[in-house]
Design a protein around this motif. Structure first.
Motif, PDB file in Angstrom:
ATOM      1  N   ASP A  86       0.988  -1.081   0.100  1.00  0.00           N
ATOM      2  CA  ASP A  86       0.033   0.014  -0.138  1.00  0.00           C
ATOM      3  C   ASP A  86       0.837   1.243  -0.088  1.00  0.00           C
ATOM      4  OD1 ASP A  86      -2.034  -1.797   0.334  1.00  0.00           O
ATOM      5  OD2 ASP A  86      -2.952  -0.850   1.982  1.00  0.00           O
ATOM      6  N   PHE A  87       0.308   2.256  -0.499  1.00  0.00           N
ATOM      7  CA  PHE A  87       0.937   3.677  -0.573  1.00  0.00           C
ATOM      8  C   PHE A  87       0.099   4.405  -0.119  1.00  0.00           C
ATOM      9  CE2 PHE A  87       3.230   0.799  -3.367  1.00  0.00           C
ATOM     10  CZ  PHE A  87       4.556   0.834  -3.285  1.00  0.00           C
ATOM     11  N   LEU A  88       0.488   5.746   0.724  1.00  0.00           N
ATOM     12  CA  LEU A  88       0.013   6.957   0.924  1.00  0.00           C
ATOM     13  C   LEU A  88       0.708   8.022   0.464  1.00  0.00           C
ATOM     14  CD1 LEU A  88      -2.446   8.557   2.283  1.00  0.00           C
ATOM     15  CD2 LEU A  88      -1.195   8.277   4.520  1.00  0.00           C
ATOM     16  N   TYR A  89       0.308   8.753  -0.327  1.00  0.00           N
ATOM     17  CA  TYR A  89       0.882   9.882  -0.951  1.00  0.00           C
ATOM     18  C   TYR A  89       0.388  11.150  -0.685  1.00  0.00           C
ATOM     19  CZ  TYR A  89       2.413   6.408  -4.730  1.00  0.00           C
ATOM     20  OH  TYR A  89       2.897   5.205  -4.928  1.00  0.00           O
ATOM     21  N   HIS A  90       1.241  12.111   0.147  1.00  0.00           N
ATOM     22  CA  HIS A  90       0.692  13.483   0.320  1.00  0.00           C
ATOM     23  C   HIS A  90       0.926  14.659  -0.570  1.00  0.00           C
ATOM     24  CE1 HIS A  90       1.566  17.296   2.637  1.00  0.00           C
ATOM     25  NE2 HIS A  90       0.311  16.766   3.024  1.00  0.00           N
ATOM     26  N   ASN A  91      -0.041  15.051  -0.590  1.00  0.00           N
ATOM     27  CA  ASN A  91       0.065  15.983  -1.926  1.00  0.00           C
ATOM     28  C   ASN A  91       0.718  17.372  -1.559  1.00  0.00           C
ATOM     29  OD1 ASN A  91      -0.804  18.048  -3.728  1.00  0.00           O
ATOM     30  ND2 ASN A  91      -2.604  17.529  -4.089  1.00  0.00           N
ATOM     31  N   GLU A  92       1.720  17.509  -1.928  1.00  0.00           N
ATOM     32  CA  GLU A  92       2.561  18.782  -1.681  1.00  0.00           C
ATOM     33  C   GLU A  92       2.419  20.035  -2.402  1.00  0.00           C
ATOM     34  OE1 GLU A  92       5.242  18.935   0.953  1.00  0.00           O
ATOM     35  OE2 GLU A  92       4.677  16.770   1.204  1.00  0.00           O
ATOM     36  N   GLY A  93       1.411  20.072  -3.307  1.00  0.00           N
ATOM     37  CA  GLY A  93       1.171  21.138  -4.527  1.00  0.00           C
ATOM     38  C   GLY A  93       1.815  21.034  -5.531  1.00  0.00           C
ATOM     39  N   ASN A  94       2.883  20.847  -5.750  1.00  0.00           N
ATOM     40  CA  ASN A  94       3.473  20.675  -6.967  1.00  0.00           C
ATOM     41  C   ASN A  94       4.005  19.125  -7.145  1.00  0.00           C
ATOM     42  OD1 ASN A  94       5.700  20.790  -5.419  1.00  0.00           O
ATOM     43  ND2 ASN A  94       6.654  22.285  -6.338  1.00  0.00           N
TER      44      ASN A  94
END
Length: 225
Positions: A86-94
């Motif tokens: 599993d992968f949790l990706y945090h949105n940093e904006g760019n």
């Protein structure tokens, strides 16, 4: 909220304008004709090195830290159980950053995942369903600090009789008194691989203090503000 009596005309005008832009504008050298003759849409692959390793079947978006940007959880059901990740990706904006912890890797979500604020503290929580022989259903409470958890808004869209019949409606948030978009989501009642989405639409507000809520539902169509 008041009804906007001019929404039908407004949508019609918008559609006509879009048609004119698509059919009458000069074609860019980067646009290729589609099979129907119109210019093909342009897309750019995002962070192939990051997302290519996740594979994945269940996936779900949610702003788990209420910073105003949707984050992404992706699971895998394309390999042997010992290799599924599993992968949790945090949105940093760019860009997106892998922030997966061992807590999620321990059980995984081979057969379903959904975000829902089950304890109503403003921080959206995560439920995972695992179909492996030693798998289990896991529920994870989001432990955001209270001040950060409160920087959120949930919108429930009901019909005139108070029923949950507006699935597919679009919910847009704008900075109060402006048309600056703060966020947008769809009222979703059926997505999720072997899982069921919840009706309330969750928004992280970051540092936005006041918002206007606009709901467009497909009955006439109509927009409610």
């Amino acid at each position: 909220m008041n009804r906007n009596p001019g929404i039908r005309a407004g949508i019609t005008a918008t559609l006509i304008l879009v048609s004119l832009l698509l059919l009458g504008a000069p074609r860019s050298e980067n646009q290729q004709p589609s099979s129907r003759g119109a210019a093909a849409p342009l897309f750019e692959a995002v962070q192939l090195d990051l997302f290519a390793i996740s594979g994945g079947q269940p996936n779900c978006w949610a702003d788990f830290d209420n910073d105003g940007r949707p984050d992404l959880y992706v699971s895998s059901y394309i390999d042997k159980p010992v290799n599924e990740k599993d992968f949790l990706y945090h949105n940093e904006g760019n860009r997106f950053v892998d922030v997966t912890t061992d807590l999620f890797r321990k059980h995984g979500a081979t057969h379903g995942l959904q975000w829902a604020d089950y304890d109503k503290d403003g921080a959206i929580d995560l439920a995972l369903a695992n179909n492996n022989p030693d798998g289990r259903n896991a529920l994870y409470r989001n432990l955001l600090p209270a001040a950060q958890a409160r920087r959120s808004l949930e919108v429930v869209v009901l019909d005139g009789k108070g029923r949950y019949t507006r699935a597919g409606s679009e919910v847009q948030l704008y900075a109060a008194g402006t048309r600056k978009v703060v966020g947008g989501r769809i009222v979703d009642s059926g997505s999720g691989y072997t899982s069921q989405s919840q009706i309330p639409v969750h928004f992280g507000l970051s540092d936005v203090m006041r918002v206007d809520v606009e709901v467009t539902y497909f009955s006439s169509p109509r927009t409610m503000r």
